[in-house]
Design a protein around this motif. Structure first.
Motif, PDB file in Angstrom:
ATOM      1  N   VAL A  99      48.262   7.267   7.216  1.00 27.57           N
ATOM      2  CA  VAL A  99      49.236   7.454   8.283  1.00 27.57           C
ATOM      3  C   VAL A  99      50.459   6.595   7.971  1.00 27.57           C
ATOM      4  CG1 VAL A  99      48.317   5.585   9.735  1.00 27.57           C
ATOM      5  CG2 VAL A  99      49.548   7.504  10.800  1.00 27.57           C
ATOM      6  N   ALA A 100      51.630   7.097   8.333  1.00 32.78           N
ATOM      7  CA  ALA A 100      52.883   6.386   8.065  1.00 32.78           C
ATOM      8  C   ALA A 100      53.588   6.046   9.372  1.00 32.78           C
ATOM      9  CB  ALA A 100      53.802   7.241   7.186  1.00 32.78           C
ATOM     10  N   TYR A 101      54.353   4.952   9.345  1.00 34.59           N
ATOM     11  CA  TYR A 101      55.215   4.611  10.466  1.00 34.59           C
ATOM     12  C   TYR A 101      56.392   3.803   9.930  1.00 34.59           C
ATOM     13  CZ  TYR A 101      51.543   1.001  10.284  1.00 34.59           C
ATOM     14  OH  TYR A 101      50.622   0.078   9.874  1.00 34.59           O
ATOM     15  N   ASP A 102      57.499   3.829  10.674  1.00 31.70           N
ATOM     16  CA  ASP A 102      58.787   3.307  10.221  1.00 31.70           C
ATOM     17  C   ASP A 102      59.074   1.985  10.927  1.00 31.70           C
ATOM     18  OD1 ASP A 102      61.478   2.861   9.650  1.00 31.70           O
ATOM     19  OD2 ASP A 102      62.026   4.966   9.805  1.00 31.70           O
ATOM     20  N   THR A 103      59.373   0.921  10.158  1.00 34.31           N
ATOM     21  CA  THR A 103      59.595  -0.387  10.781  1.00 34.31           C
ATOM     22  C   THR A 103      60.950  -0.508  11.458  1.00 34.31           C
ATOM     23  OG1 THR A 103      60.562  -1.412   8.798  1.00 34.31           O
ATOM     24  CG2 THR A 103      58.153  -1.472   9.019  1.00 34.31           C
ATOM     25  N   THR A 104      61.841   0.462  11.253  1.00 34.16           N
ATOM     26  CA  THR A 104      63.159   0.371  11.879  1.00 34.16           C
ATOM     27  C   THR A 104      63.167   0.908  13.297  1.00 34.16           C
ATOM     28  OG1 THR A 104      63.929   2.545  11.073  1.00 34.16           O
ATOM     29  CG2 THR A 104      64.245   0.649   9.620  1.00 34.16           C
ATOM     30  N   ARG A 105      62.036   1.465  13.748  1.00 36.69           N
ATOM     31  CA  ARG A 105      61.939   1.990  15.116  1.00 36.69           C
ATOM     32  C   ARG A 105      60.647   1.480  15.743  1.00 36.69           C
ATOM     33  NH1 ARG A 105      61.823   6.208  12.295  1.00 36.69           N
ATOM     34  NH2 ARG A 105      60.297   7.363  13.521  1.00 36.69           N
ATOM     35  N   PRO A 106      60.630   1.342  17.072  1.00 36.73           N
ATOM     36  CA  PRO A 106      59.432   0.815  17.730  1.00 36.73           C
ATOM     37  C   PRO A 106      58.190   1.650  17.419  1.00 36.73           C
ATOM     38  CG  PRO A 106      61.275   0.830  19.254  1.00 36.73           C
ATOM     39  CD  PRO A 106      61.733   1.587  18.031  1.00 36.73           C
ATOM     40  N   TYR A 107      57.051   0.967  17.307  1.00 40.04           N
ATOM     41  CA  TYR A 107      55.777   1.663  17.157  1.00 40.04           C
ATOM     42  C   TYR A 107      54.673   0.841  17.812  1.00 40.04           C
ATOM     43  CZ  TYR A 107      54.971  -1.438  13.063  1.00 40.04           C
ATOM     44  OH  TYR A 107      54.810  -2.519  12.228  1.00 40.04           O
ATOM     45  N   GLU A 108      53.526   1.482  17.988  1.00 45.68           N
ATOM     46  CA  GLU A 108      52.372   0.823  18.592  1.00 45.68           C
ATOM     47  C   GLU A 108      51.112   1.284  17.881  1.00 45.68           C
ATOM     48  OE1 GLU A 108      50.047   1.096  22.845  1.00 45.68           O
ATOM     49  OE2 GLU A 108      52.245   0.966  22.886  1.00 45.68           O
ATOM     50  N   LEU A 109      50.255   0.333  17.538  1.00 48.42           N
ATOM     51  CA  LEU A 109      48.972   0.611  16.910  1.00 48.42           C
ATOM     52  C   LEU A 109      47.877   0.060  17.825  1.00 48.42           C
ATOM     53  CD1 LEU A 109      49.832  -0.758  13.337  1.00 48.42           C
ATOM     54  CD2 LEU A 109      50.264   1.544  14.201  1.00 48.42           C
ATOM     55  N   ARG A 110      46.817   0.834  18.017  1.00 50.94           N
ATOM     56  CA  ARG A 110      45.696   0.360  18.818  1.00 50.94           C
ATOM     57  C   ARG A 110      44.413   0.505  18.013  1.00 50.94           C
ATOM     58  NH1 ARG A 110      46.457  -0.224  24.332  1.00 50.94           N
ATOM     59  NH2 ARG A 110      48.559   0.290  25.037  1.00 50.94           N
ATOM     60  N   TYR A 111      43.710  -0.605  17.832  1.00 52.06           N
ATOM     61  CA  TYR A 111      42.433  -0.604  17.120  1.00 52.06           C
ATOM     62  C   TYR A 111      41.322  -0.825  18.155  1.00 52.06           C
ATOM     63  CZ  TYR A 111      45.443  -1.227  13.052  1.00 52.06           C
ATOM     64  OH  TYR A 111      46.408  -1.064  12.088  1.00 52.06           O
ATOM     65  N   TRP A 112      40.515   0.219  18.354  1.00 55.83           N
ATOM     66  CA  TRP A 112      39.467   0.136  19.370  1.00 55.83           C
ATOM     67  C   TRP A 112      38.184  -0.501  18.826  1.00 55.83           C
ATOM     68  CZ3 TRP A 112      41.880   5.182  18.875  1.00 55.83           C
ATOM     69  CH2 TRP A 112      42.873   5.398  19.833  1.00 55.83           C
ATOM     70  N   ASP A 113      38.032  -0.494  17.504  1.00 55.09           N
ATOM     71  CA  ASP A 113      36.833  -1.033  16.864  1.00 55.09           C
ATOM     72  C   ASP A 113      37.238  -2.153  15.917  1.00 55.09           C
ATOM     73  OD1 ASP A 113      35.534   1.356  17.929  1.00 55.09           O
ATOM     74  OD2 ASP A 113      36.418   2.420  16.214  1.00 55.09           O
ATOM     75  N   ASP A 114      36.263  -2.859  15.373  1.00 52.77           N
ATOM     76  CA  ASP A 114      36.544  -3.720  14.233  1.00 52.77           C
ATOM     77  C   ASP A 114      37.150  -2.843  13.139  1.00 52.77           C
ATOM     78  OD1 ASP A 114      35.409  -5.735  15.674  1.00 52.77           O
ATOM     79  OD2 ASP A 114      33.618  -5.937  14.416  1.00 52.77           O
ATOM     80  N   PHE A 115      38.221  -3.303  12.532  1.00 49.61           N
ATOM     81  CA  PHE A 115      38.966  -2.433  11.613  1.00 49.61           C
ATOM     82  C   PHE A 115      39.189  -3.107  10.269  1.00 49.61           C
ATOM     83  CE2 PHE A 115      42.128  -5.051  13.652  1.00 49.61           C
ATOM     84  CZ  PHE A 115      43.043  -5.344  12.646  1.00 49.61           C
ATOM     85  N   ASP A 116      39.523  -2.262   9.289  1.00 47.94           N
ATOM     86  CA  ASP A 116      39.835  -2.721   7.939  1.00 47.94           C
ATOM     87  C   ASP A 116      40.815  -1.703   7.372  1.00 47.94           C
ATOM     88  OD1 ASP A 116      39.970  -3.664   5.363  1.00 47.94           O
ATOM     89  OD2 ASP A 116      37.814  -3.575   4.976  1.00 47.94           O
ATOM     90  N   ILE A 117      42.014  -2.135   7.032  1.00 51.29           N
ATOM     91  CA  ILE A 117      43.031  -1.213   6.528  1.00 51.29           C
ATOM     92  C   ILE A 117      43.728  -1.814   5.308  1.00 51.29           C
ATOM     93  CG2 ILE A 117      43.474  -0.230   8.822  1.00 51.29           C
ATOM     94  CD1 ILE A 117      46.073  -1.865   8.890  1.00 51.29           C
TER      95      ILE A 117
END
Length: 322
Positions: A99-117
């Motif tokens: 998945v991609a997202y742009d740092t020049t515009r607001p974004y939100e990430l939600r991790y519901w479980d223990d995560f590893d990325i």
């Protein structure tokens, strides 16, 4: 995983800001918070491995500064589920998704479980016109179900944390390979993807954006850098409606205007800001800004930050699908 481990939120946020860009992390209960972050930078491309307990990550307009690097972030979800939201687009991503997202515009990430990325942060300038194609697919999962994406997934999954030990030549080649792989994964099925004949134009645009701060950047230097004549260069760009010298000037003035309106850079003179973007003789700077944007350098600085349009949310924040 290898990396520095954290059991407090504040130092983890500081580490994330240093590795990528400033964000705000929220957790259900700070006493239960655990996270680790590792990685490095190879020829301008930041590579990070992040693991942790459930949390949400926010990059809102107040955290986006003109001095922040303009990057596209691409994440491989290795473990856990996440919700990603940017603009009016939102999705749920699962292990194996890109998945991609742009740092020049607001974004939100939600991790519901223990995560590893695993996260790549690529300067927009390195992606050329492909940056816009990838941006349009932000907050949309790309399941690894085709050959190109499987290769990208395998490459990202195999990246280690000890990247700073690479030689300059190895780092340059690895960064180029990562950028090429990501571009292939995200533009492989895009109907508007760049045609092979436009590859030279893509490289020219990317080169210029990456070197706007170089005062020697010019039509002649760009032509020499790509081994073509000035006439051929003009012909390549004419189909895009670009007059290169005017386009470089406009891109520099855009960034000068942005920095002049940034209160954090109020201690810097207009001449210093102009020099940062390759304009060493500021004699006609205010006149150029006035012609381009309707304001002189002094007027831009007095006006302060430009008002950002309100962020409209057509849907509630992405919810846990479980």
């Amino acid at each position: 995983m290898n990396g520095i481990e954290y059991d407090r939120l504040e130092p983890f946020q500081a580490a994330a800001a240093k590795a990528f860009v400033p964000v705000r992390v929220r957790v259900p209960r700070e006493a239960d918070f655990r996270a680790a972050i590792g990685g490095g930078t190879v020829n301008g491309v930041a590579v990070g491995r992040i693991a942790g307990t459930p949390c949400s990550v926010h990059r809102d307009a107040r955290l986006i500064g003109s001095a922040d690097p303009e990057m596209l972030k691409v994440a491989l979800i290795r473990r856990g589920r996440a919700g990603v939201e940017q603009d009016d687009q939102q999705c749920v991503v699962r292990p194996g998704d890109l998945v991609a997202y742009d740092t020049t515009r607001p974004y939100e990430l939600r991790y519901w479980d223990d995560f590893d990325i695993t996260v790549l942060a690529i300067p927009r300038a390195r992606l050329g016109p492909s940056a816009e194609l990838i941006r349009r697919r932000s907050a949309s999962p790309l399941p690894v179900d085709v050959t190109v994406r499987s290769v990208v997934s395998g490459c990202l999954a195999g990246l280690g944390a000890d990247l700073d030990g690479l030689s300059p030549a190895a780092g340059m080649h690895l960064a180029d390979a990562l950028v090429s792989l990501v571009t292939s994964a995200f533009t492989d099925e895009a109907p508007e993807r760049a045609e092979p004949d436009s590859a030279l134009g893509d490289r020219v645009v990317a080169h210029c954006l990456a070197n706007l701060s170089d005062p020697d950047l010019s039509v002649g230097s760009v032509a020499r850098r790509h081994g073509i004549s000035v006439r051929h260069l003009h012909r390549v760009l004419s189909g895009r409606g670009i007059s290169l010298a005017a386009w470089i000037r406009h891109e520099r003035l855009l960034r000068i205007r942005r920095d002049l309106s940034n209160p954090a850079l109020a201690h810097r003179t207009a001449a210093e800001i102009a020099a940062r973007w390759g304009i060493l003789d500021p004699t006609h700077l205010s006149r150029a800004l006035k012609a381009e944007f309707g304001r002189t350098a002094k007027e831009i600085r007095s006006a302060g930050p430009e008002a950002e349009p309100a962020q409209r949310r057509s849907r509630p924040a992405v919810e846990d699908p479980a």
